[in-house]
Design an enzyme around this catalytic site. Structure first.
Site, PDB file in Angstrom:
ATOM      1  N   SER A 210       0.837  -1.213  -0.045  1.00 45.32           N
ATOM      2  CA  SER A 210       0.116   0.006   0.009  1.00 45.32           C
ATOM      3  C   SER A 210       0.809   1.201  -0.109  1.00 45.32           C
ATOM      4  O   SER A 210       1.640   1.516  -0.943  1.00 45.32           O
ATOM      5  CB  SER A 210      -0.910   0.067   1.223  1.00 45.32           C
ATOM      6  OG  SER A 210      -2.023   0.928   1.262  1.00 45.32           O
TER       7      SER A 210
ATOM      8  N   ARG B 259     -11.824   6.097  10.286  1.00 43.56           N
ATOM      9  CA  ARG B 259     -11.623   4.735  10.192  1.00 43.56           C
ATOM     10  C   ARG B 259     -12.726   3.994   9.602  1.00 43.56           C
ATOM     11  O   ARG B 259     -12.498   3.030   8.940  1.00 43.56           O
ATOM     12  CB  ARG B 259     -11.237   4.191  11.709  1.00 43.56           C
ATOM     13  CG  ARG B 259     -10.997   2.842  11.830  1.00 43.56           C
ATOM     14  CD  ARG B 259      -9.818   2.703  10.972  1.00 43.56           C
ATOM     15  NE  ARG B 259      -9.104   1.285  11.336  1.00 43.56           N
ATOM     16  CZ  ARG B 259      -8.096   0.770  10.533  1.00 43.56           C
ATOM     17  NH1 ARG B 259      -7.479   1.488   9.610  1.00 43.56           N
ATOM     18  NH2 ARG B 259      -7.645  -0.370  10.872  1.00 43.56           N
TER      19      ARG B 259
ATOM     20  N   ASP C 256      -8.855  -6.162  -4.724  1.00 42.50           N
ATOM     21  CA  ASP C 256      -8.195  -4.832  -4.117  1.00 42.50           C
ATOM     22  C   ASP C 256      -8.947  -3.820  -5.106  1.00 42.50           C
ATOM     23  O   ASP C 256      -8.311  -3.483  -6.135  1.00 42.50           O
ATOM     24  CB  ASP C 256      -6.904  -5.019  -3.991  1.00 42.50           C
ATOM     25  CG  ASP C 256      -6.262  -3.663  -3.355  1.00 42.50           C
ATOM     26  OD1 ASP C 256      -7.287  -2.831  -3.202  1.00 42.50           O
ATOM     27  OD2 ASP C 256      -5.174  -3.509  -3.427  1.00 42.50           O
TER      28      ASP C 256
ATOM     29  N   HIS D 277      -8.184  -5.169  -0.309  1.00 44.70           N
ATOM     30  CA  HIS D 277      -6.911  -4.461  -0.138  1.00 44.70           C
ATOM     31  C   HIS D 277      -6.069  -5.126   1.043  1.00 44.70           C
ATOM     32  O   HIS D 277      -4.596  -4.945   0.941  1.00 44.70           O
ATOM     33  CB  HIS D 277      -6.897  -3.078   0.162  1.00 44.70           C
ATOM     34  CG  HIS D 277      -5.754  -2.174   0.182  1.00 44.70           C
ATOM     35  ND1 HIS D 277      -4.996  -2.295  -0.699  1.00 44.70           N
ATOM     36  CD2 HIS D 277      -5.277  -1.427   1.102  1.00 44.70           C
ATOM     37  CE1 HIS D 277      -3.724  -1.439  -0.497  1.00 44.70           C
ATOM     38  NE2 HIS D 277      -3.956  -0.838   0.642  1.00 44.70           N
ATOM     39  N   ASP D 278      -6.728  -5.504   1.934  1.00 44.45           N
ATOM     40  CA  ASP D 278      -6.148  -6.046   3.271  1.00 44.45           C
ATOM     41  C   ASP D 278      -5.317  -7.497   3.074  1.00 44.45           C
ATOM     42  O   ASP D 278      -4.722  -7.883   3.638  1.00 44.45           O
ATOM     43  CB  ASP D 278      -7.368  -6.476   4.317  1.00 44.45           C
ATOM     44  CG  ASP D 278      -7.390  -4.997   5.289  1.00 44.45           C
ATOM     45  OD1 ASP D 278      -6.845  -4.163   5.003  1.00 44.45           O
ATOM     46  OD2 ASP D 278      -8.302  -5.385   6.111  1.00 44.45           O
TER      47      ASP D 278
END
Length: 376
Positions: free
Chosen positions: A149, A219, A316, A349-350
């Site tokens: 990232s 968040r 992602d 994405h994680d």
């Protein structure tokens, strides 16, 4: 074998020139190292972190059961980045809230906490400060710089700012710049923070408060973008939080996904600094090495001399595979050595942080073939 981590810190008196103008003086960087530097000093690997991570990359702190490093599945004895072979350095970026000089520290010019007066820092500034840390450790050339990232952007920038100081760049789930949608997500998150009544223009420390409401929303928004639709549907779907009956309320939690996001937001607001969030998302927005070349990424990457591994993940959507392919195409056009893998993973994405066997095996195979006898 349990890897015991020990936080370290180095102070720097020489001013660091900043891309946005001015400089930062009398700053310190928090870092950790794992493994041993070999006699040739040719086995060092620098790990660059993403938005809300730190220098605590691997291992545990002695006597602290729940203190696992954020990439502990990737780095350690016998792991893909094997600390029996490599000397791994994790560094905390300037402006962070995890040890390195940032908004919560004292400004030597005023004797007061920086707060909103902490200067804007860029990816290039971080890389320049990291190079000074590597200098201080007596390392002339890194075997590799690696990150996912935002960390991947730093690895890419290393290959351009210091092309002769790394042999490999490992860029995972990243992009050569943010698209408009990503900048938009960052701006909404920032507005949630700065419009919180407890923000006080970034000088909330003086008021003894924290803009937790803004941090929670930031968040929650960010977390949605890190997950794929498939993961969210599989994990939560439309399941209700309590029983089978709807409450028909606009205020209470109805769905499990709502409860999950609020939990993530609550946790984040307890440990992360609001000014740090603004600084790091702005660094993300500004990064664009092709900007100096009228948008021509091929020209921008012509300076790179390292070998590259790029990895992307099919689900992602924040840093889509197409963005990695842009970098691959530009590097190939410059006749650089590039390995590229697109992992069919459901996690969004994680995924770069998780235990996908194909992904971990790929990184392991790449690092196993890094020659430690070819240092400059």
């Amino acid at each position: 074998m349990t890897l015991i981590a020990k936080p370290l810190s180095l102070s720097f008196e020489q001013p660091l020139p900043l891309q946005g103008g001015g400089s930062l003086r009398n700053y310190h960087l928090s870092y950790e190292t794992y493994g041993e530097l070999n006699a040739e000093r040719s086995n060092a690997v620098l790990i660059c972190h993403a938005l809300n991570a730190s220098h605590h990359v691997a291992g545990h702190y002695e006597g602290q059961a729940k203190s696992e490093g954020w990439w502990d599945n990737m780095i350690g004895p016998g792991k893909p980045v094997d600390t029996n072979r490599f000397f791994v350095i994790g560094v905390n970026n300037l402006g962070s809230c995890f040890g390195s000089t940032g908004p919560m520290h004292i400004n030597p010019e005023t004797g007061r906490v920086y707060g909103a007066d902490f200067p804007v820092v860029t990816v290039e500034d971080w890389v320049a400060s990291q190079a000074r840390l590597v200098d201080a450790l007596g390392i002339e050339q890194l075997a590799a710089v690696m990150g996912g990232s935002l960390g991947g952007m730093q690895a890419l920038s290393w290959s351009l700012q210091f092309p002769d100081r790394l042999r490999h760049a490992v860029v995972i789930a990243s992009a050569p710049n943010l698209n408009a949608e990503n900048i938009a997500f960052n701006e909404v998150a920032r507005r949630a923070i700065v419009t919180d009544p407890d923000f006080h223009g970034g000088h909330f420390y003086q008021h003894g408060v924290v803009p937790k409401r803004g941090l929670r929303i930031a968040r929650m928004l960010g977390h949605i973008t890190y997950l794929s639709d498939d993961v969210m549907n599989t994990k939560f779907g439309r399941m209700l939080q309590s029983g089978a009956a709807l409450k028909y309320s606009t205020q209470e939690i109805e769905f499990q996904i709502e409860s999950y996001l609020r939990h993530q937001g609550d946790k984040f607001s307890e440990y992360f600094d609001a000014n740090t969030y603004l600084l790091i998302t702005r660094a993300l927005d500004y990064f664009d090495p092709a900007n100096a070349f009228k948008g021509d990424l091929t020209q921008a990457l012509a300076r790179a001399a390292a070998q590259f591994l790029l990895v992307s993940f099919t689900t992602d959507w924040r840093f889509a595979p197409a963005r990695s392919r842009e970098m691959v195409k530009a590097l190939v056009a410059n006749e650089r050595q590039v390995s590229y893998a697109e992992i069919d993973a459901p996690h969004g994405h994680d995924a770069f942080l998780l235990d996908d066997p194909r992904y971990l095996a790929l990184v392991r195979a790449y690092f196993e073939r890094i020659d430690l006898g070819d240092a400059a």
